[in-house]
Design a protein around this motif. Sequence first.
Motif, PDB file in Angstrom:
ATOM      1  N   PRO A  99       1.202  -1.025  -0.153  1.00 39.00           N
ATOM      2  CA  PRO A  99      -0.052  -0.211  -0.072  1.00 39.00           C
ATOM      3  C   PRO A  99       0.831   0.934   0.606  1.00 39.00           C
ATOM      4  O   PRO A  99       2.131   1.090   0.212  1.00 39.00           O
ATOM      5  N   ASP A 100       0.223   2.171  -1.134  1.00 38.53           N
ATOM      6  CA  ASP A 100       0.774   3.500  -0.487  1.00 38.53           C
ATOM      7  C   ASP A 100       0.555   4.764   0.427  1.00 38.53           C
ATOM      8  O   ASP A 100      -0.883   3.605   0.842  1.00 38.53           O
ATOM      9  N   ASN A 101       0.486   5.688   0.867  1.00 40.40           N
ATOM     10  CA  ASN A 101       0.519   6.469   1.779  1.00 40.40           C
ATOM     11  C   ASN A 101      -1.102   7.353   1.442  1.00 40.40           C
ATOM     12  O   ASN A 101      -0.947   8.067   1.862  1.00 40.40           O
ATOM     13  N   ASP A 102      -1.332   7.573   0.069  1.00 44.82           N
ATOM     14  CA  ASP A 102      -1.909   7.811  -0.989  1.00 44.82           C
ATOM     15  C   ASP A 102      -1.502   9.149  -0.469  1.00 44.82           C
ATOM     16  O   ASP A 102      -2.271   9.994  -0.130  1.00 44.82           O
ATOM     17  N   PRO A 103      -0.975   9.983  -1.644  1.00 47.89           N
ATOM     18  CA  PRO A 103      -0.174  11.461  -1.209  1.00 47.89           C
ATOM     19  C   PRO A 103      -0.936  12.568  -1.443  1.00 47.89           C
ATOM     20  O   PRO A 103      -0.794  13.053  -1.196  1.00 47.89           O
ATOM     21  N   GLY A 104      -1.913  11.886  -2.590  1.00 43.48           N
ATOM     22  CA  GLY A 104      -3.089  12.774  -2.902  1.00 43.48           C
ATOM     23  C   GLY A 104      -3.778  13.454  -1.667  1.00 43.48           C
ATOM     24  O   GLY A 104      -4.357  14.569  -1.866  1.00 43.48           O
ATOM     25  N   ARG A 105      -3.576  12.358  -0.861  1.00 46.75           N
ATOM     26  CA  ARG A 105      -5.414  12.760   0.536  1.00 46.75           C
ATOM     27  C   ARG A 105      -3.773  13.569   1.626  1.00 46.75           C
ATOM     28  O   ARG A 105      -4.273  14.198   2.281  1.00 46.75           O
ATOM     29  N   ILE A 106      -2.914  13.851   1.064  1.00 46.03           N
ATOM     30  CA  ILE A 106      -1.680  14.564   2.505  1.00 46.03           C
ATOM     31  C   ILE A 106      -0.319  14.772   1.703  1.00 46.03           C
ATOM     32  O   ILE A 106       0.233  14.826   2.422  1.00 46.03           O
ATOM     33  N   THR A 141     -10.526  18.709   7.480  1.00 43.16           N
ATOM     34  CA  THR A 141      -9.291  16.958   7.846  1.00 43.16           C
ATOM     35  C   THR A 141      -8.147  16.994   8.620  1.00 43.16           C
ATOM     36  O   THR A 141      -7.572  16.286   9.050  1.00 43.16           O
ATOM     37  N   ALA A 142      -7.587  18.034   8.828  1.00 49.67           N
ATOM     38  CA  ALA A 142      -6.487  18.463   9.425  1.00 49.67           C
ATOM     39  C   ALA A 142      -5.902  18.176  10.277  1.00 49.67           C
ATOM     40  O   ALA A 142      -7.163  18.480  11.814  1.00 49.67           O
ATOM     41  N   ARG A 143      -4.939  17.597  11.380  1.00 49.25           N
ATOM     42  CA  ARG A 143      -4.763  17.510  13.472  1.00 49.25           C
ATOM     43  C   ARG A 143      -3.711  18.521  12.711  1.00 49.25           C
ATOM     44  O   ARG A 143      -4.108  19.009  14.314  1.00 49.25           O
ATOM     45  N   TRP A 144      -3.085  18.264  11.556  1.00 46.06           N
ATOM     46  CA  TRP A 144      -2.151  19.619  12.545  1.00 46.06           C
ATOM     47  C   TRP A 144      -2.458  21.232  11.901  1.00 46.06           C
ATOM     48  O   TRP A 144      -1.882  20.572  10.605  1.00 46.06           O
ATOM     49  N   ALA A 145      -1.663  22.291  11.820  1.00 45.08           N
ATOM     50  CA  ALA A 145      -1.596  22.711  10.860  1.00 45.08           C
ATOM     51  C   ALA A 145       0.287  23.950  10.904  1.00 45.08           C
ATOM     52  O   ALA A 145       0.954  23.890  11.991  1.00 45.08           O
ATOM     53  N   ILE A 146       0.654  24.150   9.877  1.00 48.32           N
ATOM     54  CA  ILE A 146       1.812  25.033   9.658  1.00 48.32           C
ATOM     55  C   ILE A 146       1.229  26.618  10.175  1.00 48.32           C
ATOM     56  O   ILE A 146       0.634  26.613   9.261  1.00 48.32           O
ATOM     57  N   LEU A 147       1.728  27.478  10.966  1.00 49.87           N
ATOM     58  CA  LEU A 147       0.818  28.749  10.782  1.00 49.87           C
ATOM     59  C   LEU A 147       2.096  29.692  10.800  1.00 49.87           C
ATOM     60  O   LEU A 147       3.263  29.328  11.406  1.00 49.87           O
ATOM     61  N   TRP A 201     -23.435  20.381  -9.327  1.00 47.13           N
ATOM     62  CA  TRP A 201     -22.832  21.765  -8.970  1.00 47.13           C
ATOM     63  C   TRP A 201     -23.241  21.301  -7.207  1.00 47.13           C
ATOM     64  O   TRP A 201     -22.957  22.392  -6.740  1.00 47.13           O
ATOM     65  N   THR A 202     -23.782  21.092  -7.002  1.00 46.59           N
ATOM     66  CA  THR A 202     -23.552  19.968  -5.165  1.00 46.59           C
ATOM     67  C   THR A 202     -22.212  20.630  -4.616  1.00 46.59           C
ATOM     68  O   THR A 202     -21.347  20.213  -4.736  1.00 46.59           O
ATOM     69  N   MET A 203     -22.606  21.746  -3.157  1.00 46.62           N
ATOM     70  CA  MET A 203     -22.157  22.047  -2.206  1.00 46.62           C
ATOM     71  C   MET A 203     -21.619  20.489  -1.530  1.00 46.62           C
ATOM     72  O   MET A 203     -21.821  19.890  -0.859  1.00 46.62           O
ATOM     73  N   THR A 204     -19.898  19.911  -2.113  1.00 42.16           N
ATOM     74  CA  THR A 204     -19.073  19.159  -1.097  1.00 42.16           C
ATOM     75  C   THR A 204     -17.697  19.295  -1.555  1.00 42.16           C
ATOM     76  O   THR A 204     -17.083  20.522  -0.765  1.00 42.16           O
ATOM     77  N   ARG A 205     -17.518  18.486   0.157  1.00 45.15           N
ATOM     78  CA  ARG A 205     -16.331  19.099   0.664  1.00 45.15           C
ATOM     79  C   ARG A 205     -14.670  17.891   0.056  1.00 45.15           C
ATOM     80  O   ARG A 205     -14.922  17.139   1.039  1.00 45.15           O
ATOM     81  N   PRO A 206     -14.709  17.695  -1.076  1.00 48.21           N
ATOM     82  CA  PRO A 206     -13.027  17.006  -1.563  1.00 48.21           C
ATOM     83  C   PRO A 206     -12.262  16.724  -0.519  1.00 48.21           C
ATOM     84  O   PRO A 206     -11.466  17.606  -0.091  1.00 48.21           O
ATOM     85  N   GLU A 207     -11.930  16.072  -0.519  1.00 47.76           N
ATOM     86  CA  GLU A 207     -10.376  15.493   0.055  1.00 47.76           C
ATOM     87  C   GLU A 207      -9.221  15.795  -0.617  1.00 47.76           C
ATOM     88  O   GLU A 207      -7.800  16.060  -0.353  1.00 47.76           O
ATOM     89  N   ARG A 208      -9.565  16.272  -1.793  1.00 48.30           N
ATOM     90  CA  ARG A 208      -8.655  15.917  -2.719  1.00 48.30           C
ATOM     91  C   ARG A 208      -8.829  16.518  -3.525  1.00 48.30           C
ATOM     92  O   ARG A 208     -10.213  16.259  -4.454  1.00 48.30           O
ATOM     93  N   VAL A 209      -7.399  17.250  -5.130  1.00 47.83           N
ATOM     94  CA  VAL A 209      -7.763  17.460  -5.755  1.00 47.83           C
ATOM     95  C   VAL A 209      -7.879  17.197  -7.203  1.00 47.83           C
ATOM     96  O   VAL A 209      -7.216  16.374  -6.765  1.00 47.83           O
ATOM     97  N   ASP A 210      -8.284  16.908  -8.630  1.00 48.11           N
ATOM     98  CA  ASP A 210      -7.979  16.053  -9.594  1.00 48.11           C
ATOM     99  C   ASP A 210      -8.085  17.390 -10.439  1.00 48.11           C
ATOM    100  O   ASP A 210      -9.102  17.309 -11.070  1.00 48.11           O
ATOM    101  N   PHE A 211      -7.139  17.894 -10.400  1.00 48.84           N
ATOM    102  CA  PHE A 211      -7.082  19.341 -12.020  1.00 48.84           C
ATOM    103  C   PHE A 211      -8.483  18.334 -13.216  1.00 48.84           C
ATOM    104  O   PHE A 211      -8.477  18.256 -14.251  1.00 48.84           O
ATOM    105  N   THR A 212      -7.398  17.151 -13.429  1.00 52.40           N
ATOM    106  CA  THR A 212      -7.842  16.343 -14.683  1.00 52.40           C
ATOM    107  C   THR A 212      -8.698  15.362 -14.290  1.00 52.40           C
ATOM    108  O   THR A 212      -9.387  14.832 -16.106  1.00 52.40           O
ATOM    109  N   GLY A 213      -9.888  15.559 -13.637  1.00 54.56           N
ATOM    110  CA  GLY A 213     -11.077  14.791 -13.301  1.00 54.56           C
ATOM    111  C   GLY A 213     -12.070  15.213 -14.152  1.00 54.56           C
ATOM    112  O   GLY A 213     -12.384  16.117 -13.801  1.00 54.56           O
TER     113      GLY A 213
END
Lengths: 395, 366
Positions: free
Chosen positions: A69-76, A153-159, A332-344
């Motif tokens: 498995p990978d660490n799902d880089p698109g999500r993090i 979804t974040a636990r921590w932030a850089i500020l 047009w439904t307002m959703t909160r995606p966890e990842r961005v998909d420029f080509t999708g």
Amino acid sequence: MTDAADLRARVRDLLAAHPPATTGRTDFLRARFDAGLAWVHHPAGLGGLDAPRSLQAAVDAGLAAAGAPDNDPGRIGIGLGMAAPTLLAHGSDEVRARFLKPLWTGEEVWCQLFSEPGAGSDLAALGTRAVRDAATGDWIVDGQKVWTSSAHTARWAILLARTDPDLPKHRGITYFVCDMTDPGVEVRPLRQLTGEAEFNEVFLTGVRIPDAHRLGAVGDGWRVARTTLMNERVSIGGARIPREGGMIGRAAAVWRDRPELRTHALHRRLLDLWVDSEVARLTGERLRQQLAAGEPGPEGSAMKLGFARLHQAVSGLEVELLADDGLLYGDWTMTRPERVDFTGRDAGYRYLRAKGNSIEGGTSEVLLNIVAERVLGLPPEPRDDKDVPWKDLAR
Amino acid sequence: MSHEPDLLHSDTQEALRAAVRALLADRAGHPVVLGRIETGDPYPPGLWPALAGDIGAAGLLVPEELGGQGAGHRETAVVLEELGRAVTPAPYLTGAVVATETLLALAGDGGPAAGLLAELAAGERTAVLAAPLTTAPRGADALFAVPAEAPVRGVADAVAADVLLVPRPDGLYAVPAVEAAVTPLSPLDLTRPLAAVDARGAAGTRLAGAAGARAAVRRGLLAGAGLLASEQLGLAEWCLEETVRHARERHQFNRPVGSFQALKHRMARLWLDVVGARAAARAAADALAAGAADAELTVAVAQAYCSGVAVRAAEECVQLHGGIGMTWEHPAHLALKRAKADQLALGSAGHHQDVVADLADLPAPA
């Protein structure tokens, strides 16, 4: 120095000790981190083996081929691309040991609290205040951040926060790690023109940050932030693509599949963009070869500028090419995606989302200034804000 | 299956570049070129023997067993980058690339092609293809159908050639230039002389029959088109560097003009174009060197892209230099005229886009 053969052996050992077929995803990722195969260029104990960064790709490929498995880089992506290099470069031993492992495994998602409503391209003008609590030594933070992906979804932030308003703007900033579960943190979705809310507004009210979660010296936050921002541009512009990868492949497929849509005017524009896309692909390939040869060039700045223009032009062409279907929009439904998909998604979505490509991660106009000044050595524009105390700047 | 291109310059190639650049600075600086372009003989004296013979640049494409240096297209491309930078009058693209590559396709059989090739590789003689400079690789076949009564217009560097490679319906002929009528024309680009060539009165030596000759000329023109991209790259690089230098030094409104964002952004955009041109030109040279299956497509991409970049760079060079860029004294016009002529040479960008449409399966509307 660890070489490619050592790494192959370590990959074999990891797979033998933790067979992907019978090991839980998180357990495998933790073991991979402990084996030094997360970021091979990191120090031992922090996910790496002090190996050359160029050997990472072979490790990733070897593990993927074995079904790991990978660490799902698109999500993090924010954590991997921006927080991790900054934590590594500027964090204390305790900070690095505490944060890097769950960041890499994806057990803790990170976000970035930099931009503000009044500080976009001029990020150093930011006004979120951090005041030292004399009793505890903690920092108390108040302000508003914006365009924060993954904040929900974040636990921590850089500020980034202002610790001394009496100094000129670049000198009074300090860099922190912020706990997103602090009761003073409020996250609200920021709906964008695509209909969804990929980003957030973050309101900070009396947020308490221990001094141990400061990265770099008090007042040195701008220099620390440069580590982060340099890596942002690499992570946005550095993806590898095959011929007709990315947006042009979608437009070319429509062209081939729907001969009834073809016009001469669209044909010329398609060929223009096909050639430009192929040249952009070759430019990226050349940049990768330079990096592998240990001679990184300034071409990285070209990649993001080029892709922003291409994504916008190709997606716009595709909407026109689709004619009747180009007038439709998937959802047009307002959703909160966890990842961005420029080509999708559909062409209309890609057209609208691509508008952000020349704004996020540095506007194209600012990047052109950077190319002009740092690559070409052209003189900077005269500036009257560099030596003025932040509190006296116009806003 | 798919060829992994090498898009970088090797240390050996950089050493070759340094040698060529030093030679051109010594023998063919802009004042020398400006002083000769109206004489009908723009070629700097002594340059060709030094470039072709001493440095060995004329034989880079030719294997050692055929009398050459045994290098290849990637090295030849570096020479063209330098010739483009300096806008040098030299029969290199025409002679050491198009004619030489054409003969390479025919030299395997030994015979007159191999003998002529060895002389070209040594820089002892110069040959050019008796075809218009505008001929694209896919236009090779049409050259052999040219009505015998017409002289060929727009043959580049014919005035510098000892031998003309003349396509005729039954094959390709080597004709001594002195036996043909070579009439100079007044070219837009004074650094690459054009002539009308009438070789009807000369018998010549047949180098190849009909089929082999067509394939050989197509191969020569394909190498020419692919490596022209490197000339265009070098020219664009020079234009950008000179423009940046000028913009840093020139003051107006009590500031260097290069500090104005309106100008900086134009130069930064041009830099982006040059970065792309470098990748595209290297890819074309590499695909030719490797004999890659997609070489024709890679060449078409490079030409479709680089010819526009060179013109844009030269036009920006003139504009951002202000008044001085419009003068005869400043070399910007040499680059502008070369870039504009190069845009038509060996197939226009539009022609190469049509090739892309064909090879990438993006057909025109029915």
